[in-house]
Design an enzyme around this catalytic site. Structure first.
Site, PDB file in Angstrom:
ATOM      1  N   GLY A  14       0.795  -1.233   0.000  1.00 41.49           N
ATOM      2  CA  GLY A  14       0.000   0.000   0.000  1.00 41.49           C
ATOM      3  C   GLY A  14       0.819   1.270   0.000  1.00 41.49           C
ATOM      4  O   GLY A  14       0.404   2.277   0.592  1.00 41.49           O
ATOM      5  N   HIS A  17      -1.106   4.235  -1.662  1.00 42.42           N
ATOM      6  CA  HIS A  17      -2.202   4.612  -0.774  1.00 42.42           C
ATOM      7  C   HIS A  17      -1.693   5.497   0.373  1.00 42.42           C
ATOM      8  O   HIS A  17      -2.258   6.568   0.636  1.00 42.42           O
ATOM      9  CB  HIS A  17      -2.842   3.329  -0.231  1.00 42.42           C
ATOM     10  CG  HIS A  17      -3.816   3.533   0.877  1.00 42.42           C
ATOM     11  ND1 HIS A  17      -5.063   4.102   0.683  1.00 42.42           N
ATOM     12  CD2 HIS A  17      -3.737   3.239   2.199  1.00 42.42           C
ATOM     13  CE1 HIS A  17      -5.698   4.146   1.837  1.00 42.42           C
ATOM     14  NE2 HIS A  17      -4.929   3.631   2.770  1.00 42.42           N
ATOM     15  N   LYS A  37       7.427   9.218  -8.286  1.00 39.77           N
ATOM     16  CA  LYS A  37       7.385   7.775  -8.528  1.00 39.77           C
ATOM     17  C   LYS A  37       8.408   7.502  -9.618  1.00 39.77           C
ATOM     18  O   LYS A  37       8.083   7.446 -10.803  1.00 39.77           O
ATOM     19  CB  LYS A  37       5.979   7.363  -8.976  1.00 39.77           C
ATOM     20  CG  LYS A  37       5.801   5.886  -9.304  1.00 39.77           C
ATOM     21  CD  LYS A  37       5.674   5.032  -8.081  1.00 39.77           C
ATOM     22  CE  LYS A  37       5.379   3.591  -8.464  1.00 39.77           C
ATOM     23  NZ  LYS A  37       5.321   2.697  -7.284  1.00 39.77           N
ATOM     24  N   ASP A  54      -0.602   4.671 -10.236  1.00 38.29           N
ATOM     25  CA  ASP A  54      -0.038   5.104  -8.956  1.00 38.29           C
ATOM     26  C   ASP A  54       0.546   6.514  -9.069  1.00 38.29           C
ATOM     27  O   ASP A  54       0.337   7.364  -8.193  1.00 38.29           O
ATOM     28  CB  ASP A  54       1.041   4.134  -8.496  1.00 38.29           C
ATOM     29  CG  ASP A  54       0.485   2.767  -8.142  1.00 38.29           C
ATOM     30  OD1 ASP A  54      -0.746   2.646  -8.019  1.00 38.29           O
ATOM     31  OD2 ASP A  54       1.275   1.824  -7.991  1.00 38.29           O
ATOM     32  N   GLY A 117       8.714   4.200  -3.591  1.00 32.77           N
ATOM     33  CA  GLY A 117       9.482   3.155  -4.234  1.00 32.77           C
ATOM     34  C   GLY A 117       8.616   2.295  -5.132  1.00 32.77           C
ATOM     35  O   GLY A 117       7.451   2.586  -5.396  1.00 32.77           O
ATOM     36  N   ALA A 118       9.207   1.208  -5.616  1.00 34.89           N
ATOM     37  CA  ALA A 118       8.485   0.235  -6.426  1.00 34.89           C
ATOM     38  C   ALA A 118       8.717  -1.135  -5.808  1.00 34.89           C
ATOM     39  O   ALA A 118       9.828  -1.433  -5.360  1.00 34.89           O
ATOM     40  CB  ALA A 118       8.976   0.263  -7.870  1.00 34.89           C
ATOM     41  N   ASN A 176      -0.708  -0.491   7.449  1.00 39.24           N
ATOM     42  CA  ASN A 176      -1.778  -0.382   6.467  1.00 39.24           C
ATOM     43  C   ASN A 176      -2.561  -1.685   6.452  1.00 39.24           C
ATOM     44  O   ASN A 176      -2.050  -2.733   6.061  1.00 39.24           O
ATOM     45  CB  ASN A 176      -1.195  -0.098   5.076  1.00 39.24           C
ATOM     46  CG  ASN A 176      -2.280   0.079   4.034  1.00 39.24           C
ATOM     47  OD1 ASN A 176      -3.350   0.592   4.320  1.00 39.24           O
ATOM     48  ND2 ASN A 176      -2.002  -0.358   2.820  1.00 39.24           N
ATOM     49  N   PRO A 205      -6.653   2.207   8.581  1.00 38.93           N
ATOM     50  CA  PRO A 205      -7.595   1.095   8.730  1.00 38.93           C
ATOM     51  C   PRO A 205      -8.184   0.680   7.378  1.00 38.93           C
ATOM     52  O   PRO A 205      -8.312   1.499   6.459  1.00 38.93           O
ATOM     53  CB  PRO A 205      -8.694   1.674   9.633  1.00 38.93           C
ATOM     54  CG  PRO A 205      -8.145   2.948  10.173  1.00 38.93           C
ATOM     55  CD  PRO A 205      -7.164   3.445   9.172  1.00 38.93           C
TER      56      PRO A 205
END
Length: 227
Positions: A14, A17, A37, A54, A117-118, A176, A205
């Site tokens: 995640g 996110h 990114k 993303d 990161g990836a 996460n 959450p």
């Protein structure tokens, strides 16, 4: 400039996110923030260029605008390991190229720069370099996103141990909850809090509605945000 690198315990922890939520938090505090990114695979053609969902999410969450190829300079179509995707595309990924791309994003005028990161921490970028080599060279403070699911304790401890062996400054971790039905969620969270040497910064959450972040004072301190 305040700079941070967000890594994860694995591919689906995640990172996007959490990075998006952090950018929105900075926006709430009237900070000029941008996301980066550097490497993305699993991209699609749009507007005559490869774009990644993303990276687009980071752009939507930022308060500083930049062209897509500044935010995501290395994009690859197949959803495979980036170093393999780069080889297939005839692109030579290396630390030096990442550094040049980082200089471009740093020149956009933001006060906060969050790099996502990836994959997980140990992501190859070519035959003998890893993304963490670049993170180490830039001396970026790291935030670890722990995807809360079966196996997360092992993944988090191994990732943290490797960062410590490199002398990387991991300033904290964020839990996460990726698995809504995770057995013994709280017990696993407590185990991580007891075992990880850095502080818990926040919890995200599980929700199918608007994502939220339960913020600890440690996060505000880490980001140099006054209450």
């Amino acid at each position: 400039m305040n700079e941070f690198f967000i890594t994860g315990t694995d591919t689906d922890a995640g990172k996007t996110h959490i990075t998006s939520l952090l950018l929105k938090l900075l926006a709430q505090h009237k900070k000029r923030a941008i996301g980066f990114k550097p490497i993305a695979s699993g991209c699609e053609m749009a507007f005559d260029q490869l774009v990644n969902a993303d990276a687009l999410m980071l752009m939507e969450s930022a308060t500083v605008s930049a062209k897509y190829d500044i935010v995501n300079p290395f994009s690859f179509e197949p959803a495979i390991a980036p170093h393999i995707a780069a080889q297939k595309a005839g692109v030579n990924l290396n630390v030096e190229k990442l550094t040049l791309a980082y200089q471009n994003i740093k020149s956009q005028g933001a006060d906060y720069l969050l790099t996502e990161g990836a994959g997980g921490w140990a992501l190859p970028i070519n035959e003998n370099q890893y993304l963490y080599d670049w993170v180490s060279a830039e001396q970026l403070p790291v935030i670890l996103v722990v995807g809360m699911k079966l196996g997360c304790i092992n993944h988090a401890l191994l990732t943290t141990a490797h960062m410590q062996s490199m002398g990387v400054n991991c300033i904290g971790w964020i839990a996460n909850q990726v698995d809504a039905a995770m057995d013994e969620y709280q017990a696993n969270l407590d185990s991580l809090k007891a075992r990880l040497p850095m502080p818990l910064l926040a919890i995200s959450p599980y929700t199918e509605q608007t994502p939220k972040l339960q913020i600890y004072k440690t996060l505000l301190k880490a980001l140099s945000i006054n209450n």
